[in-house]
Design an enzyme around this catalytic site. Structure first.
Site, PDB file in Angstrom:
ATOM      1  N   LYS A 122       0.887  -1.124  -0.078  1.00  0.00           N
ATOM      2  CA  LYS A 122      -0.058  -0.178   0.059  1.00  0.00           C
ATOM      3  C   LYS A 122       0.695   1.281  -0.070  1.00  0.00           C
ATOM      4  O   LYS A 122       1.948   1.193   0.531  1.00  0.00           O
ATOM      5  CB  LYS A 122      -1.023   0.197   1.306  1.00  0.00           C
ATOM      6  CG  LYS A 122      -2.108   0.964   1.199  1.00  0.00           C
ATOM      7  CD  LYS A 122      -3.232   0.208   0.310  1.00  0.00           C
ATOM      8  CE  LYS A 122      -4.487   1.012   0.043  1.00  0.00           C
ATOM      9  NZ  LYS A 122      -5.623   0.082   0.044  1.00  0.00           N
ATOM     10  N   GLY A 234     -20.172   6.718   3.745  1.00  0.00           N
ATOM     11  CA  GLY A 234     -19.025   7.444   2.769  1.00  0.00           C
ATOM     12  C   GLY A 234     -19.905   7.299   1.609  1.00  0.00           C
ATOM     13  O   GLY A 234     -20.559   6.484   0.941  1.00  0.00           O
ATOM     14  N   TYR A 235     -19.399   8.246   0.617  1.00  0.00           N
ATOM     15  CA  TYR A 235     -20.229   8.563  -0.628  1.00  0.00           C
ATOM     16  C   TYR A 235     -18.838   8.980  -1.539  1.00  0.00           C
ATOM     17  O   TYR A 235     -19.095   9.852  -2.385  1.00  0.00           O
ATOM     18  CB  TYR A 235     -21.294   9.450  -0.515  1.00  0.00           C
ATOM     19  CG  TYR A 235     -22.358   9.424  -1.427  1.00  0.00           C
ATOM     20  CD1 TYR A 235     -23.120   8.048  -1.007  1.00  0.00           C
ATOM     21  CD2 TYR A 235     -22.706   9.897  -2.661  1.00  0.00           C
ATOM     22  CE1 TYR A 235     -24.104   7.730  -1.755  1.00  0.00           C
ATOM     23  CE2 TYR A 235     -23.702   9.569  -3.324  1.00  0.00           C
ATOM     24  CZ  TYR A 235     -24.337   8.635  -2.947  1.00  0.00           C
ATOM     25  OH  TYR A 235     -25.528   8.074  -3.609  1.00  0.00           O
ATOM     26  N   ALA A 238     -16.538   4.099  -3.779  1.00  0.00           N
ATOM     27  CA  ALA A 238     -17.234   2.702  -3.123  1.00  0.00           C
ATOM     28  C   ALA A 238     -18.664   3.062  -2.609  1.00  0.00           C
ATOM     29  O   ALA A 238     -19.334   2.258  -2.911  1.00  0.00           O
ATOM     30  CB  ALA A 238     -16.189   2.140  -2.177  1.00  0.00           C
TER      31      ALA A 238
HETATM   32  N1  GLU Z   1      -7.494   0.261  -2.936  1.00  0.00           N
HETATM   33  C1  GLU Z   1      -8.094  -0.822  -3.394  1.00  0.00           C
HETATM   34  C2  GLU Z   1      -8.110  -1.901  -2.293  1.00  0.00           C
HETATM   35  O1  GLU Z   1      -7.970  -1.417  -1.144  1.00  0.00           O
HETATM   36  C3  GLU Z   1      -7.489  -1.660  -4.740  1.00  0.00           C
HETATM   37  C4  GLU Z   1      -6.001  -1.923  -4.836  1.00  0.00           C
HETATM   38  C5  GLU Z   1      -5.760  -2.689  -6.139  1.00  0.00           C
HETATM   39  O2  GLU Z   1      -6.675  -2.680  -6.896  1.00  0.00           O
HETATM   40  O3  GLU Z   1      -4.553  -2.893  -6.122  1.00  0.00           O
HETATM   41  O4  GLU Z   1      -8.350  -2.940  -2.217  1.00  0.00           O
END
Ligand code: GLU
Length: 432
Positions: A122, A234-235, A238
């Site tokens: 991340k 949350g808007y 997602a």
């Molecule tokens: N940020 C998204 C997650 O938390 C997608 C991550 C991705 O597609 O690599 O799953």
């Protein structure tokens, strides 16, 4: 104490409490529970207690007013035993290293639960994208990409969007990375615009997958979703799409919220119209025919399905006892603390955990990467059919695991994921 004072007090307590909850400690608590369930080899737990690599970068950016500001950025690569690191990049003022570490761990489990050949990573930059111009955001993104450039790539680590990053952000990453290499590398990032090799269906895949798991949960509970009620916290991308897909299943969405507050209407809310209102005014609050409620009240609404689609630590030991939903499907990462988990479980709430519920996003990221590597472009129907199959199968495996060990869906999903990652680590052996 007046009601206003009481509400204020409640808000302050909540703020202090959520601020003090460390997401990485929560992630490690979850790992510990899974380790106990599957009797994990302690040396593997030792390996999984810290990320494989942490990059901390400082990003000096020339702002539009001519001044230079230094931003702090991170890329945490948690584990890659099952495949290249994979995970989004978040832009938010409250980003911390421990948050990014937790999110990277959750990505590792998520890819294992939904059975795609990736590890977990991340990224995050401490910034306030709402108060930055396009030019400032572009310069920040390009500098960040250059700083982590040696550590990412299609077979190393593949970034994607997360909170307050989007296909445009991915385009800048793709261009910067490709310029550095000297040739075009569309497969170095996912969640791109279609014009640059992005996948059909990636835009709303997190929510599509999430609502598929809510539907599967309702099936298990033999609870008809048609005519049921729902609320979404949350808007952003997602939250909005979760509200749309819930409505498509016949669920009456009676409440939604964003960082500025929430709205409620007994007769239901039209998600698309709320989005138009939000685009115009900057918030869902004030949408005609609705009553204003707080985020706290939204979570405690008397609804059948609740979708937390904002940030971590929304459901804590303080508000968990008041939650009335029968099904919670976590579109956000880490919205429920381990203490709250126990309370919800005692209250027989069927909770579809984040690492399963929101794995649709990374699943379609994987499909995008596969298309890029093969120089192919699939139809939306083909992508959605594969997503459906993956989500239903991951739900089934998690449900079976939970049943086998007589634990919650969270613990079942963690047991499944940690077991897979552990097996990969074991088979690889250790070098040197
Ligand atoms: N940020 C998204 C997650 O938390 C997608 C991550 C991705 O597609 O690599 O799953």
């Amino acid at each position: 104490m007046s009601t206003i004072q009481q509400t204020l007090e409640k808000k302050i307590v909540q703020k202090v409490e959520t601020g003090s909850i460390n997401p990485y400690e929560n992630a490690m608590k979850q790992l510990e529970i899974a380790a106990r369930i599957i009797k994990l080899d302690p040396s593997i737990q030792e390996i999984l207690s810290e990320p494989k690599r942490i990059l901390t970068v400082s990003l000096p950016i020339k702002m539009d007013d001519g001044k230079v500001r230094n931003f702090q950025g991170y890329r945490v690569q948690f584990n890659d035993a099952r495949g290249p690191f994979k995970g989004g990049i978040r832009y938010h003022p409250n980003v911390t290293l421990d948050e990014v570490k937790a999110l990277a761990a959750w990505m590792t489990w998520k890819c294992a639960v939904v059975d795609i050949p990736y590890g977990g990573a991340k990224g995050g930059i401490v910034c306030d994208p709402k108060n930055m111009s396009m030019g400032e955001k572009e310069r920040l993104t390009r500098r960040y990409t250059a700083m982590i450039g040696d550590f990412i790539g299609p077979y190393r680590d593949v970034p994607a969007p997360d909170v307050y990053t989007d296909p445009q952000t991915m385009s800048w990453i793709l261009d910067t990375y490709s310029q550095m290499k000297g040739y075009q590398v569309p497969e170095c990032v996912t969640g791109k615009p279609i014009a640059l090799g992005g996948s059909e269906g990636r835009n709303n895949s997190t929510s599509r997958g999430c609502i598929i798991t809510a539907r599967e949960a309702a099936k298990v509970l033999k609870f008809p979703l048609k005519g049921a009620t729902g609320a979404v916290q949350g808007y952003g991308n997602a939250g909005y799409w979760s509200a749309v897909f819930l409505s498509e299943l016949g669920v009456k969405v009676v409440g939604v919220s964003d960082s500025k507050g929430g709205i409620y209407s007994k007769s239901g809310i039209n998600p698309a119209k709320v989005q138009i209102h939000k685009d115009k005014t900057g918030s869902v609050v004030g949408f005609e025919g609705t009553e204003e409620i707080s985020n706290e009240e939204l979570l405690e609404l008397d609804v059948d399905v609740l979708v937390p689609a904002a940030l971590e630590n929304a459901i804590t030991k303080r508000n968990a006892p008041n939650i009335k939903a029968k099904i919670i499907a976590e579109a956000a990462n880490g919205p429920t603390t381990p203490e709250a988990d126990k309370i919800l479980q005692n209250n027989k709430v069927f909770l579809v955990p984040d690492i399963l519920a929101n794995s649709g996003g990374v699943t379609v990221s994987y499909l995008e990467w596969v298309q890029n590597l093969n120089r192919e472009h699939w139809t939306e129907e083909a992508v959605n059919a594969k997503l459906e199959e993956k989500m239903v199968s991951a739900f089934k495996s998690t449900f079976e695991m939970a049943g086998r060990y007589n634990v919650s869906m969270r613990d079942g999903a963690m047991a499944l994921a940690v077991g897979k990652v552990a097996e990969a680590i074991q088979k690889l052996g250790m070098w040197p």
